[in-house]
Each structure stands twice: as structure tokens, then as C-alpha cells.
Design a protein around this motif. Sequence first.
Motif, PDB file in Angstrom:
ATOM      1  N   THR A 164       0.849  -1.206   0.000  1.00  0.00           N
ATOM      2  CA  THR A 164       0.000   0.000   0.000  1.00  0.00           C
ATOM      3  C   THR A 164       0.878   1.248   0.000  1.00  0.00           C
ATOM      4  N   VAL A 165       1.958   1.235   0.776  1.00  0.00           N
ATOM      5  CA  VAL A 165       2.898   2.365   0.804  1.00  0.00           C
ATOM      6  C   VAL A 165       3.541   2.537  -0.578  1.00  0.00           C
ATOM      7  N   LEU A 166       3.943   1.404  -1.171  1.00  0.00           N
ATOM      8  CA  LEU A 166       4.574   1.474  -2.506  1.00  0.00           C
ATOM      9  C   LEU A 166       3.609   2.086  -3.524  1.00  0.00           C
ATOM     10  N   GLN A 167       2.350   1.698  -3.429  1.00  0.00           N
ATOM     11  CA  GLN A 167       1.366   2.211  -4.394  1.00  0.00           C
ATOM     12  C   GLN A 167       1.094   3.700  -4.170  1.00  0.00           C
ATOM     13  N   ILE A 168       0.993   4.106  -2.894  1.00  0.00           N
ATOM     14  CA  ILE A 168       0.787   5.542  -2.612  1.00  0.00           C
ATOM     15  C   ILE A 168       1.979   6.333  -3.144  1.00  0.00           C
ATOM     16  N   ASP A 169       3.163   5.755  -3.013  1.00  0.00           N
ATOM     17  CA  ASP A 169       4.395   6.436  -3.437  1.00  0.00           C
ATOM     18  C   ASP A 169       4.429   6.674  -4.944  1.00  0.00           C
ATOM     19  N   LEU A 170       3.743   5.800  -5.696  1.00  0.00           N
ATOM     20  CA  LEU A 170       3.769   5.895  -7.165  1.00  0.00           C
ATOM     21  C   LEU A 170       3.062   7.128  -7.687  1.00  0.00           C
ATOM     22  N   LYS A 171       2.066   7.578  -6.950  1.00  0.00           N
ATOM     23  CA  LYS A 171       1.186   8.638  -7.471  1.00  0.00           C
ATOM     24  C   LYS A 171       1.921   9.948  -7.670  1.00  0.00           C
TER      25      LYS A 171
END
Lengths: 410, 410
Positions: A403-410
Motif C-alpha cells: 500500500t505504501v509502494l502504491q501511494i508512493d507511485l502517485k
Amino acid sequence: MPASGTNMPRINGNRLWADIVATARFGGTDNGGVTRLTLTEEDRHVRDWFIAECRSLGCTIEIDRIGNIFATYPGEDPSLQPIAVGSHLDTQPQGGRFDGILGVLAGVELIRTLKETATVLRHGLTVVNWTNEEGSRFSPAMMGSGVFAGASRLEAIEAVRDRDGTSVLSALEAIGYRGETLVGHLGFAAYVELHIEQGPLLEAAATEIGIVTGVQGVRWFDVSISGTEAHAGSTPMAQRDDALVAASEIVLAVRDIARRHPPGVGTVGFASVGPNSRNVVPGSVQLQIDMRHPSEAGLDQMQAALEQAIEASHSNIALRHIWSKQPVVFDPAIVDAVRANAAALGLSATEVVSGAGHDAAHIAGICPTAMIFVPSKDGLSHNEAEYSSPEECSRGADVLLQTVLQIDLK
Amino acid sequence: MPASGTNMPRINGNRLWADIVATARFGGTDNGGVTRLTLTEEDRHVRDWFIAECRSLGCTIEIDRIGNIFATYPGEDPSLQPIAVGSHLDTQPQGGRFDGILGVLAGVELIRTLKETATVLRHGLTVVNWTNEEGSRFSPAMMGSGVFAGASRLEAIEAVRDRDGTSVLSALEAIGYRGETLVGHLGFAAYVELHIEQGPLLEAAATEIGIVTGVQGVRWFDVSISGTEAHAGSTPMAQRDDALVAASEIVLAVRDIARRHPPGVGTVGFASVGPNSRNVVPGSVQLQIDMRHPSEAGLDQMQAALEQAIEASHSNIALRHIWSKQPVVFDPAIVDAVRANAAALGLSATEVVSGAGHDAAHIAGICPTAMIFVPSKDGLSHNEAEYSSPEECSRGADVLLQTVLQIDLK
């Protein structure tokens, strides 16, 4: 979209479990639980451990005036606010090894995993330990996050005293955790809190991950029933005004009201009877009611039904609404990310609304926030027997990482 | 048959009332009540007063080993056992001026009236003050009459201690009221006890005299409910095992069972909840139940219904029958005499079964016995506000006098 299953980085479940075992010695009890009340020596020891561990991983440490600790692992772009994860390291008296602790230790394990895999995020990753989530030594609970999010004033909270007369301010100073940073000075891009469920739903459904969509609102009521104290032998049934009979009808009404407003819950947890003698018809009863619902409208309906039940009673009953907390709805995008990543990891998951309060409920007011739950054996918490298995903890931390990795992508 | 109305001798209501006022100073409270626990200094003072008064009227005094006092006004025929009247001079803490006291003082007034009118009975007339009717300092209640009637052994009762560790024996010796007479040595031709109703029936029916036909039987039960302590927020309604909800159903069941078995009564006077915290679903509740009925068959039916209600419950409930007392039926001839004399005096009267226990319930086991009630304002007793008017007291004493005269004729 999340990466596909097999290529996704995973945290090291053994390391995470070893940390849970290691920190449980700070305030560890003979029965395998933990007594680590906020701002005590035991709390100082676990805080020292947390800071040493995070420093060794290359984190910078900030401590604010209310003692909240922020350990930040640097990201690529220092102009971006960090993504925060975390929870709390304090416990209830005779509490468990997981409540709060899992969320902080999973954050440490995330940083280890990033470092080990040489993964550099765009955002910094801050692991937070909030001061006094439990509220058993100093009231209110969720104190550190409450001050951070502006729900309480620092000066008022510093003056709060425990039963021995020690203030929050002196307790902070006594353990050396009154920091320099202004409370709430830091901003986050997002906040995600991993926590044990503290309830029986996930275990009952054999589900691995709880996708927490929000936190129930709470309303507290005090009920005072005045009947007529009378001789249990010489007072005919038709001439009684029995306060315990009236109280019993209210207890059942609260149960029925909650059942009619799913997923709301209603509890009469406290009852005190006067004079409380076998052969005296009770003259007075005090009740304390706790009602919860995910929506304000639901709470309104439950309260109206309670007022109606009391009005319909033939007894002399006073109802006081003494405290409330509005429901919290978590950020839909992060909730979606939790759902998608649990699925990508091949984990069974279900949406839940938290019945308990959490630091995340305060933080949701100032940045996009969500939570992830893992099962609690027998639904137990605030209990030395509190337990989530190594696999359950590990799965939760994996979802947190993705979830952190995905938030970081934005 | 009783004498016709106008020719009947009457007691002096003003003198009786003056005695009620006079004795209320022994342990009198600021709120117009009396705190005169058994075998205390206050009790010694009222006992001394009672003996002095009776001696001055020509009575002989006997005191038995348990402190019961017997003041006997001689009759014509010393071969006949005396007729006894009386009650008790001890009170509850913050008790009233009438409960028990009226029955003893009315006896004194009867003797004054006999003396004044130069009426000589065939039987002697004994006024009795029974030791420790109330049971609030030493348990059980109705102690003196219980030992007298053989319901308790003297040695066991002498060893009973109060909260300060003082035994009945030392308390008797401390106030000088351990007498010489063997307990139960005296026999009576009959026993008639005048008492306040301690209930609301006579006042509600605007009736002057209660013709007491017996005393309800009593059964006491302890109930222990084991539920599952759980978080009030995170435990869904369907997964709760709430001990207070189960307890509330029992409280209402006890009420319903009593309503279905008139004139039985059922009371849950005591409830204790664990852990008794607003936001914890109760894990345990203890209840104490008091059930009464004038017939043993009625008590059996009530108990069976209670057992059935508990069996039908989904909860883990243990029921223990801890104590019982069989119903008492008073002597029909004396009950008839009370009825006839109330009518002859032009007083309204109604049959009642005593819900409270009385010394007369013990004495009924050893000689023909009955009771006479007068109204209690608001049904109150064991209370400083306990009240019966001078007229009500006087009417009761008149019926007592006529009943004694009629028994004496036989």
C-alpha cells in the motif's frame, strides 16, 4: 495498479516476529502479556529500543512536545511530505503484545525491507509511535495523535494528571521524551495504520486481511432511574416501582435498538443498584450506555429510539448524553489500494468498520488515511491472551508495504 | 362473643403515644427516626425503661439467657399459662419509631388499662420484648424468638459475632441482659403481636386494621451468570454473550413469575456486574432473588417457573437455592377473634398475609398465635420516615386488648 503477485517485495516475517517477542520484554508479564503504561520506565525502554533500531537503519528521529516519535527513512524527493505508518507502543495494564505494537514494528520492518532491497521511495517513509493511545494512565485515550491533529490543546493535555497526581508534562520530562518539535508541525502525504482487529469478525470468517473503511462514531449516555425502595416481602407486585425492573427493560431495549440498526452496536457495560440488598425492592439504578454506528445518521436513529424507549417507560428515568465522537470515513483511494494489494498478494480480505477508536481516526482529519486489520484470536485484546499468529502479522505487514509502494507511485 | 361496642374497655391512646415519643429518645436520630441496634447501650436504656415501667405496674420480670424480657401481670388462676403479647424494641440503623416498638408499648398500655379498670384476667398477661428481631447487627433476624421456639440452638447463637468481632454472648453480658431463665422455659396460652404493616395495602384500601392470617414463606436464590467479556465497539451484536442482557431477562422473568402467582412476590434486590465498565460487554453478573408466597405449593410453582426460565435461556446460568422459610398459618380461632373484635369496635378490617417475617412466625410453632396490623404511611418501614398516626396505633391496641380479653374467657 499493484505489481503482480510473485514479483512483489515481501517483508521478513521472522524478523517482524522476533521484534514482537523482543519488545514484549519491556513490561512483560508472567502470563505472556505486557503492562507498559504510557510514559513509564517500561515505555521509556521500548521508546529507546525503537529509536536505536530506526537510527541504525538510517532514519532521522524527531520527537514532538507531547512525546510522539517520528522516525523517517529518507526518500528521493525531499520536497514531498513523507508517507507515514505506525501506531502506538503503550499498552493497557495486563495488556497484550500486539495491540498498537504491531503497527509500529511493521513500520520498522518495512524500512528494513526497503533498505535490504535497495528500494528508494519518492517520499520519505515515517514510522510514528503515538504517545498514550490507551488512555489508561492519562485520559483521554489517543492523546498524542489528538494533540497532533488539533483535537486537543497541548497546554490542557500537559496538565492532565494520573491517579498519583503526576502530570503528563512531568511524566514526559521524567522519561526524557518531551521533545523539541512543535506538535503537528510535520505534515504527511498519507497515513496507514496496521492494527489487530480486537474483534472476532475476521477469525470467524477465516479472512486474512480487514480492509478498514472507517471508524464507528460513538455516543455515551448516563441513565439514572429513580424507583421506590420498598420491603421485598410486604410490597405487592402491583404497587412496586422497581428501579431494577425498569433498568432491565432499558438494557434489553439497547440490545434491540442495536440489532435494528446494523452494523451498529449498543452496550450497557455498567450498572449500579441502590440499596443493592436482596430483600429490598431497588430504589435506584445508574446505567452507562455505549452506542456505536459507522454513520452519524445511524447514531441519530439509535439515540432517537433510546429516547423513545425511555419516554414510553412508566418509570422516572433521566437520560444524559455525556460524550460523543463522530464516525470517521477513511480515504477511498487508500482503502482501494489496500483492497487491490490484498488481492494481488492472494490474501482473503473483507471490508470492516473499526468498532474501537484508533490514532488513525484523528489523523484522518489532516491527511488521507486508512487502516489494515489482521485477525485477533478469539477477538481478544486488552488482555494478556491477545494473539495474532506470525503468519497473520506478516501478511498484514506485506499489505502495508504494498500500500505504501502504491501511494508512493502517485 | 365480644362485648358490644360502647361498653368495651378502651386503652388510653394518649398514654400509648406518649410512650412512643418517650422511648424514641433512646437512639433517636435528627430526622425523627431511631437507631437502636440490638444489645447496644441504646437498647439497654430502652430495656431498663420497659422493666421499670412494668415493675411499677406490678409485673414480675423474667429475663432469659438470650435476653428476651417477659413482664407478667398476674391473673386470677396461677395454674394457667399466661397470654403473651409483645414484639421487639430494637431497630434497624436509621429505623423508625414504630416497627416492633408499637407491639411492646401496646402491651404495657394494656396492663395499665387492666390495672386502672381493676380488671383481673384468669390468665396472667405477659408482655415480651424479643431480643434482636431486626438482625442488622447479629444474624439471623428474629434471633430471640427463634431460640425461644427451638429454631436455633442457644450455644450457636451466643457465638455469632458482629462486624467488630463482638459475640452475642459478650454483648448480652456487656449490657447486663444475659438472664437466668432457661430459654423457652416459659409456656404461653396464646401469643398475639400487634405490629405496623410495613407495606402499603391497608393505607391504599383506607382500612384501619389488618387481620393477619399468616406469614408468607420465603425462598432465596443466588444466580451466577457467565457471559464473555468483550470490546463494546468491535464485538458485533450477533457474536455477544452479554451477561447483563441475560441478567435483565431474569429480572423481568422473576417479576412475571410473581405476577402469575398472586399473592406471591418476587424481587431481584441485588445485582453485581463484572467488569462493570461502560465500554466492555459484561462478562459476569451475580443476582440475588427473594421469592415469597403464603403457600408452600405456590413457592414450589414459582421456583419451578424460575428454573424453567433459566433453562430456556441461552446463557450459562447457575441457580442456587440458598435459604428458605416455610409459610406460617396463624391460629384460626385467634384470627377469628381479631376479626370479630375489630368489627365490634366498628373498625374497618381486611385479611392480609404478612410479607415480612416476625417473631410471631417462630412463636406460632409452639402456641396458638396471631397478629394484628395497623397501617404504615406510604408503606414505609426500616426508615426514619416510618409513621402510623396516634389514632391508628390506638385502634390497634384496642383490638389487641379485646382479643386478649376474649382469649381469657375460654
